[in-house]
Write a protein that holds these residues in place. Structure first.
Motif, PDB file in Angstrom:
ATOM      1  N   TYR A  50       4.614   3.516   3.423  1.00  0.00           N
ATOM      2  CA  TYR A  50       3.515   2.669   3.867  1.00  0.00           C
ATOM      3  C   TYR A  50       2.998   3.142   5.223  1.00  0.00           C
ATOM      4  O   TYR A  50       3.779   3.350   6.165  1.00  0.00           O
ATOM      5  CB  TYR A  50       3.977   1.216   3.961  1.00  0.00           C
ATOM      6  CG  TYR A  50       2.889   0.241   4.336  1.00  0.00           C
ATOM      7  CD1 TYR A  50       1.753   0.085   3.548  1.00  0.00           C
ATOM      8  CD2 TYR A  50       2.997  -0.529   5.492  1.00  0.00           C
ATOM      9  CE1 TYR A  50       0.762  -0.813   3.891  1.00  0.00           C
ATOM     10  CE2 TYR A  50       2.008  -1.442   5.844  1.00  0.00           C
ATOM     11  CZ  TYR A  50       0.886  -1.575   5.038  1.00  0.00           C
ATOM     12  OH  TYR A  50      -0.111  -2.462   5.381  1.00  0.00           O
ATOM     13  N   ALA A  51       1.683   3.309   5.330  1.00  0.00           N
ATOM     14  CA  ALA A  51       1.079   3.875   6.542  1.00  0.00           C
ATOM     15  C   ALA A  51       1.417   3.058   7.787  1.00  0.00           C
ATOM     16  O   ALA A  51       1.615   3.618   8.869  1.00  0.00           O
ATOM     17  CB  ALA A  51      -0.433   3.979   6.367  1.00  0.00           C
ATOM     18  N   GLY A  52       1.492   1.745   7.658  1.00  0.00           N
ATOM     19  CA  GLY A  52       1.821   0.913   8.809  1.00  0.00           C
ATOM     20  C   GLY A  52       3.188   1.222   9.387  1.00  0.00           C
ATOM     21  O   GLY A  52       3.387   1.171  10.610  1.00  0.00           O
ATOM     22  N   ASP A  53       4.142   1.557   8.518  1.00  0.00           N
ATOM     23  CA  ASP A  53       5.469   1.962   8.989  1.00  0.00           C
ATOM     24  C   ASP A  53       5.420   3.325   9.669  1.00  0.00           C
ATOM     25  O   ASP A  53       6.100   3.565  10.677  1.00  0.00           O
ATOM     26  CB  ASP A  53       6.455   2.034   7.815  1.00  0.00           C
ATOM     27  CG  ASP A  53       6.791   0.671   7.235  1.00  0.00           C
ATOM     28  OD1 ASP A  53       6.584  -0.342   7.933  1.00  0.00           O
ATOM     29  OD2 ASP A  53       7.257   0.617   6.081  1.00  0.00           O
TER      30      ASP A  53
ATOM     31  N   HIS B 144       9.882  -0.349   6.317  1.00  0.00           N
ATOM     32  CA  HIS B 144      10.073  -1.749   5.961  1.00  0.00           C
ATOM     33  C   HIS B 144       9.422  -2.114   4.626  1.00  0.00           C
ATOM     34  O   HIS B 144       9.859  -3.062   3.973  1.00  0.00           O
ATOM     35  CB  HIS B 144       9.511  -2.650   7.065  1.00  0.00           C
ATOM     36  CG  HIS B 144      10.075  -2.366   8.420  1.00  0.00           C
ATOM     37  ND1 HIS B 144      11.368  -2.702   8.775  1.00  0.00           N
ATOM     38  CD2 HIS B 144       9.542  -1.746   9.508  1.00  0.00           C
ATOM     39  CE1 HIS B 144      11.609  -2.323  10.014  1.00  0.00           C
ATOM     40  NE2 HIS B 144      10.513  -1.748  10.489  1.00  0.00           N
ATOM     41  N   VAL B 145       8.391  -1.387   4.232  1.00  0.00           N
ATOM     42  CA  VAL B 145       7.626  -1.710   3.028  1.00  0.00           C
ATOM     43  C   VAL B 145       7.971  -0.704   1.937  1.00  0.00           C
ATOM     44  O   VAL B 145       7.754   0.499   2.109  1.00  0.00           O
ATOM     45  CB  VAL B 145       6.109  -1.689   3.318  1.00  0.00           C
ATOM     46  CG1 VAL B 145       5.309  -1.990   2.051  1.00  0.00           C
ATOM     47  CG2 VAL B 145       5.772  -2.692   4.419  1.00  0.00           C
TER      48      VAL B 145
ATOM     49  N   ALA C 278       6.810  -0.817  -4.328  1.00  0.00           N
ATOM     50  CA  ALA C 278       6.305  -1.966  -5.086  1.00  0.00           C
ATOM     51  C   ALA C 278       5.505  -2.905  -4.194  1.00  0.00           C
ATOM     52  O   ALA C 278       4.431  -3.391  -4.575  1.00  0.00           O
ATOM     53  CB  ALA C 278       7.463  -2.705  -5.752  1.00  0.00           C
ATOM     54  N   GLU C 279       6.004  -3.180  -2.986  1.00  0.00           N
ATOM     55  CA  GLU C 279       5.288  -4.045  -2.068  1.00  0.00           C
ATOM     56  C   GLU C 279       3.996  -3.396  -1.582  1.00  0.00           C
ATOM     57  O   GLU C 279       2.978  -4.079  -1.416  1.00  0.00           O
ATOM     58  CB  GLU C 279       6.187  -4.402  -0.880  1.00  0.00           C
ATOM     59  CG  GLU C 279       5.508  -5.163   0.254  1.00  0.00           C
ATOM     60  CD  GLU C 279       4.929  -6.503  -0.158  1.00  0.00           C
ATOM     61  OE1 GLU C 279       4.099  -7.043   0.603  1.00  0.00           O
ATOM     62  OE2 GLU C 279       5.294  -7.022  -1.239  1.00  0.00           O
ATOM     63  N   MET C 280       4.039  -2.072  -1.374  1.00  0.00           N
ATOM     64  CA  MET C 280       2.826  -1.377  -0.964  1.00  0.00           C
ATOM     65  C   MET C 280       1.757  -1.469  -2.050  1.00  0.00           C
ATOM     66  O   MET C 280       0.584  -1.760  -1.769  1.00  0.00           O
ATOM     67  CB  MET C 280       3.131   0.086  -0.658  1.00  0.00           C
ATOM     68  CG  MET C 280       1.934   0.867  -0.143  1.00  0.00           C
ATOM     69  SD  MET C 280       2.349   2.588   0.195  1.00  0.00           S
ATOM     70  CE  MET C 280       2.361   3.254  -1.478  1.00  0.00           C
ATOM     71  N   ALA C 281       2.143  -1.241  -3.305  1.00  0.00           N
ATOM     72  CA  ALA C 281       1.192  -1.350  -4.412  1.00  0.00           C
ATOM     73  C   ALA C 281       0.639  -2.770  -4.509  1.00  0.00           C
ATOM     74  O   ALA C 281      -0.563  -2.971  -4.740  1.00  0.00           O
ATOM     75  CB  ALA C 281       1.869  -0.949  -5.724  1.00  0.00           C
ATOM     76  N   ARG C 282       1.513  -3.772  -4.319  1.00  0.00           N
ATOM     77  CA  ARG C 282       1.067  -5.160  -4.374  1.00  0.00           C
ATOM     78  C   ARG C 282       0.033  -5.445  -3.289  1.00  0.00           C
ATOM     79  O   ARG C 282      -1.003  -6.081  -3.553  1.00  0.00           O
ATOM     80  CB  ARG C 282       2.265  -6.101  -4.211  1.00  0.00           C
ATOM     81  CG  ARG C 282       1.930  -7.570  -4.440  1.00  0.00           C
ATOM     82  CD  ARG C 282       2.957  -8.489  -3.838  1.00  0.00           C
ATOM     83  NE  ARG C 282       2.978  -8.410  -2.376  1.00  0.00           N
ATOM     84  CZ  ARG C 282       2.059  -8.981  -1.594  1.00  0.00           C
ATOM     85  NH1 ARG C 282       1.041  -9.654  -2.114  1.00  0.00           N
ATOM     86  NH2 ARG C 282       2.147  -8.873  -0.283  1.00  0.00           N
ATOM     87  N   ARG C 283       0.282  -4.973  -2.066  1.00  0.00           N
ATOM     88  CA  ARG C 283      -0.653  -5.198  -0.972  1.00  0.00           C
ATOM     89  C   ARG C 283      -2.000  -4.521  -1.240  1.00  0.00           C
ATOM     90  O   ARG C 283      -3.064  -5.105  -0.971  1.00  0.00           O
ATOM     91  CB  ARG C 283      -0.072  -4.668   0.345  1.00  0.00           C
ATOM     92  CG  ARG C 283       1.120  -5.451   0.864  1.00  0.00           C
ATOM     93  CD  ARG C 283       1.537  -4.945   2.248  1.00  0.00           C
ATOM     94  NE  ARG C 283       2.738  -5.600   2.730  1.00  0.00           N
ATOM     95  CZ  ARG C 283       3.230  -5.461   3.954  1.00  0.00           C
ATOM     96  NH1 ARG C 283       2.598  -4.681   4.836  1.00  0.00           N
ATOM     97  NH2 ARG C 283       4.330  -6.081   4.312  1.00  0.00           N
ATOM     98  N   MET C 284      -1.948  -3.290  -1.746  1.00  0.00           N
ATOM     99  CA  MET C 284      -3.181  -2.549  -1.994  1.00  0.00           C
ATOM    100  C   MET C 284      -4.002  -3.196  -3.107  1.00  0.00           C
ATOM    101  O   MET C 284      -5.223  -3.319  -3.007  1.00  0.00           O
ATOM    102  CB  MET C 284      -2.853  -1.091  -2.322  1.00  0.00           C
ATOM    103  CG  MET C 284      -2.261  -0.314  -1.153  1.00  0.00           C
ATOM    104  SD  MET C 284      -1.747   1.373  -1.590  1.00  0.00           S
ATOM    105  CE  MET C 284      -3.341   2.157  -1.889  1.00  0.00           C
ATOM    106  N   VAL C 285      -3.336  -3.630  -4.174  1.00  0.00           N
ATOM    107  CA  VAL C 285      -4.042  -4.281  -5.275  1.00  0.00           C
ATOM    108  C   VAL C 285      -4.621  -5.613  -4.823  1.00  0.00           C
ATOM    109  O   VAL C 285      -5.772  -5.948  -5.136  1.00  0.00           O
ATOM    110  CB  VAL C 285      -3.110  -4.466  -6.486  1.00  0.00           C
ATOM    111  CG1 VAL C 285      -3.765  -5.363  -7.535  1.00  0.00           C
ATOM    112  CG2 VAL C 285      -2.754  -3.116  -7.095  1.00  0.00           C
TER     113      VAL C 285
END
Length: 340
Positions: A232-235, A313-314, A317-324
């Motif tokens: 995840y880019a934020g990380d 931290h991400v 699966a969580e990254m895909a969820r956030r992007m969608v």
């Protein structure tokens, strides 16, 4: 001139309007930095969006291919930290436009380092160079089982990778020749809501959102088998910042230490939108296959974790969820306008 140490720390970010530039601007502003975002030219379509999102950041115009403009930008910002994120960073595009990729992504690094030196900040400003896992190439004979490290052999497989390798070695050369604080982050694939739709992960989540809202019937992709080490880019931008807080300049791999295929990401993205089977919606198009593909890229972040204390931290699966979720919100906007 040298940067004042009594005022808030100042950071200059090239490529500020890109994915990493947005995440990094957000991080640094939260830490109390005065941020200068470098943008190329008056017609940059992302300039206004960046200024709206980050009104506390100062926008400076300059171009990585224009050394005098970089000298002026560095002299104006007088930064304590410089993050060189500017590049032509799309691998597929680099095959169609290798010359301009080399000029911006490769020689642009040299120009920026020269600008720092000529502006008299070689002994005071700390520089981060955005290197890339694409420098490794992913060939079977040079692929370590536990993932590429800072000492692994490079064998780039695209004009983008070649240009990045030039910039990587230019940064190391200035570190050694001029005693400049230049750290290189060898970052593996990192994605997020700010990713451009020309990149495969965002192309997928954008299409998934449009399919889920009835605005698109299918998605065309190339090879679905390549495996990437996706984070995840934020990380990852936090890792960039940590590199410039370290006592000595060095090279660091940022990665998750695991790989997933494009098929894996398709499954996660469609599932996040409530669609159980992605296959009826995806068509493979030979036009999207690359002349030379990197089949597997796996990184070993052990050094960054041990030396910098960096952690992700991400997960995927969580990254895909956030992007969608982000793209579903965008896809719903025109529908709301149409209904109104």
């Amino acid at each position: 001139m040298t940067p004042s140490t009594t005022s808030p720390p100042r950071a200059l970010i090239t490529g500020a309007t890109g994915q990493d530039g947005g995440h990094l601007t957000e991080l640094l502003l939260a830490k109390g930095y005065e941020v200068f975002g470098l943008v190329r030219g008056q017609r940059n379509p992302r300039r206004e969006a960046y200024a709206r999102e980050f009104p506390r950041a100062t926008v400076i115009e300059a171009d990585l291919t224009d050394l005098p403009s970089l000298i002026r930008a560095v002299d104006r910002a007088q930064p304590h930290e410089i993050y060189n994120l500017g590049a032509i960073s799309h691998v597929g595009y680099s095959f169609s436009n290798p010359a301009i990729t080399a000029e911006v992504t490769g020689k642009g690094v040299l120009n920026l380092l020269e600008a720092v030196r000529l502006a008299g900040l070689a002994g005071s400003a700390r520089v981060y160079q955005a290197s890339t896992s694409e420098m490794y190439g992913g060939l079977a004979y040079n692929r370590p089982e536990t993932g590429y490290t800072e000492e692994s052999v490079f064998h780039p497989r695209s004009p983008y990778g070649v240009a990045k390798l030039f910039g990587h070695w230019a940064a190391k050369n200035y570190r050694e020749s001029y005693d400049m604080f230049v750290s290189c982050g060898i970052l593996f694939n990192h994605e997020g809501e700010r990713r451009g739709v020309e990149f495969v992960t965002r192309k997928i989540t954008d299409a998934v959102a449009r399919i889920a809202t009835g605005q698109q019937s299918h998605l065309e992709l190339g090879d679905l088998t390549p495996r990437r080490d996706w984070g995840y880019a934020g990380d990852f931008v936090e890792g960039m910042w940590r590199m410039l807080q370290h006592d000595t300049p060095d090279d660091f791999v940022l990665a998750t230490g695991r790989t997933s295929s494009i098929e894996d990401f398709l499954h996660l993205a469609f599932t996040a939108a409530g669609i159980d089977d992605w296959r009826p919606y995806v068509v493979q198009n030979p036009a999207f296959f690359r002349p030379a593909e990197v089949d597997v890229l796996l990184g070993d972040p052990a050094k960054a974790e041990a030396v910098l204390g960096w952690r992700r931290h991400v997960d995927l699966a969580e990254m895909a969820r956030r992007m969608v979720a982000h793209d579903l919100t965008l896809a719903a906007a025109p529908l709301a306008v149409a209904v109104a």
